[in-house]
Design an enzyme around this catalytic site. Structure first.
Site, mmCIF file in Angstrom:
data_model
loop_
_atom_site.group_PDB
_atom_site.id
_atom_site.type_symbol
_atom_site.label_atom_id
_atom_site.label_comp_id
_atom_site.label_asym_id
_atom_site.label_seq_id
_atom_site.Cartn_x
_atom_site.Cartn_y
_atom_site.Cartn_z
ATOM 1 N N HIS A 162 38.788 50.033 47.522
ATOM 2 C CA HIS A 162 39.035 49.182 46.362
ATOM 3 C C HIS A 162 38.671 47.715 46.620
ATOM 4 O O HIS A 162 38.897 47.177 47.695
ATOM 5 C CB HIS A 162 40.505 49.271 45.936
ATOM 6 C CG HIS A 162 41.465 48.848 47.022
ATOM 7 N ND1 HIS A 162 41.901 47.548 47.183
ATOM 8 C CD2 HIS A 162 42.058 49.564 48.000
ATOM 9 C CE1 HIS A 162 42.741 47.483 48.202
ATOM 10 N NE2 HIS A 162 42.842 48.688 48.723
ATOM 11 N N ASP A 163 38.061 47.099 45.605
ATOM 12 C CA ASP A 163 37.768 45.665 45.590
ATOM 13 C C ASP A 163 36.713 45.238 46.612
ATOM 14 O O ASP A 163 36.554 44.043 46.852
ATOM 15 C CB ASP A 163 39.045 44.831 45.805
ATOM 16 C CG ASP A 163 40.106 45.139 44.763
ATOM 17 O OD1 ASP A 163 39.890 44.779 43.587
ATOM 18 O OD2 ASP A 163 41.144 45.737 45.110
ATOM 19 N N GLY A 169 39.884 47.990 52.043
ATOM 20 C CA GLY A 169 39.874 47.216 50.820
ATOM 21 C C GLY A 169 39.435 45.775 50.996
ATOM 22 O O GLY A 169 39.656 45.167 52.052
#
Length: 321
Positions: A120-121, A138
């Site tokens: 994520h991200d 992440g």
């Protein structure tokens, strides 16, 4: 046949007539597949997700799945994949989170080899290569034309500079500057200049020679001289060469010295739930001062260092109001 009869495609999906969805694929939610996208077979894409034209996704890949993050509460985040990418077998790409920038991005012409994970991200810039079995935690940021070797574990919030090559089977715990070859066990660190990568990018032999000299002064022959002092000396020596990559390297190192926490620049802006600065602020479009690319960044209630999603260059933006 663009959409195979054994594929399942959500009515909400926007599938271009020239895109191909192979057998046993699942396309669910608000997904956009641009012209020339090919989902070979057994591919899962969950919305919100956008896959750019000419990208091929190989069997078993999962794009846009929920983040493997206990803080994720179902927020409407997304994945954006650029044009002409190759996403190989069993690659997983998770969507963004509210404690990041709400999106995971992969640029144009990116190759992600089998069994890799992009969490994520993460922000992966153009023309990056990520080899087999490499796992990005992440919020990692990978600069333009970087090469990430096989079976690497990358700590969350790590930044990899442009045109850097990281050797396989390393633990990457801290940021790696641009233009380097990094390797080491248990942790990767700069070993030399990435000469082949620099030549492929069109850098001249004098520019490469300048980087070799700067590398020796900054990493090899520095002795007891503090890194900040060494950077100042190198910058003064090359100040007249306006376009030399040495000055960009000096800028990057100074940004790192000014902003890094635990060796990672992005660590300074972690959400308060994990011990960093408060995650108040807003999403704002920022124009990169180096390559003039517009990118989305989360701006905090204090002045914030953000990295361009294309070239990886760090710059400061004013506090959100």
């Amino acid at each position: 046949m663009p959409i195979h009869p054994l594929a399942v495609v959500d009515p909400q999906a926007d599938v271009h007539p020239d895109a191909t969805v192979g057998p046993f694929c699942l396309v669910r939610g608000k997904v956009r597949l641009d012209a020339g996208v090919e989902l070979r077979s057994h591919v899962c894409v969950y919305g919100r997700a956008t896959i750019g034209s000419g990208t091929i996704v190989f069997p078993g890949a999962v794009i846009g799945s929920d983040p493997q993050d206990l803080k994720f509460k179902g927020e409407d985040s997304e994945v954006i994949i650029g044009e002409r990418c190759l996403i190989h077998e069993y690659v997983t790409v998770s969507k963004g989170t509210a404690t990041g920038i709400m999106r995971t991005t992969i640029g144009n012409d990116v190759l992600v080899m089998a069994y890799s994970h992009i969490a994520h991200d993460c922000q992966v810039s153009d023309s990056v290569v990520i080899a087999n079995g490499t796992h990005l935690a992440g919020h990692c940021q990978i600069g333009r034309r970087a090469v990430i070797g096989a079976m690497i574990g990358m700590h969350h919030f790590v930044t990899i500079g442009e045109l850097t090559m990281v050797a396989g089977m390393c633990a990457v715990r801290v940021d790696i500057p641009p233009y380097m070859i990094a390797e080491g066990s248990p942790a990767a660190e700069p070993r030399s200049i990435n000469v082949i990568g620099l030549r492929r990018d069109g850098k001249t032999e004098p520019e490469i020679a300048d980087l070799r000299e700067a590398f020796r002064d900054l990493y090899h022959d520095r002795g007891a001289t503090p890194l900040r002092e060494a950077v100042t000396e190198v910058r003064d020596r090359f100040q007249d060469k306006i376009d030399t990559p040495v000055l960009k390297l000096c800028d990057w190192i100074e940004d790192h010295l000014d902003n890094a926490v635990k060796g990672r620049m992005q660590e300074a802006h972690r959400a308060s739930v994990v011990g960093g600065r408060p995650a108040t602020g807003e999403l704002r479009t920022v124009k990169c001062r180096a390559c003039h690319h517009d990118f989305l960044a989360q701006v905090r209630d204090v002045a914030t260092m953000v990295a361009c999603t294309r070239c990886g260059k760090q710059q400061q933006v004013e506090a959100a109001r």
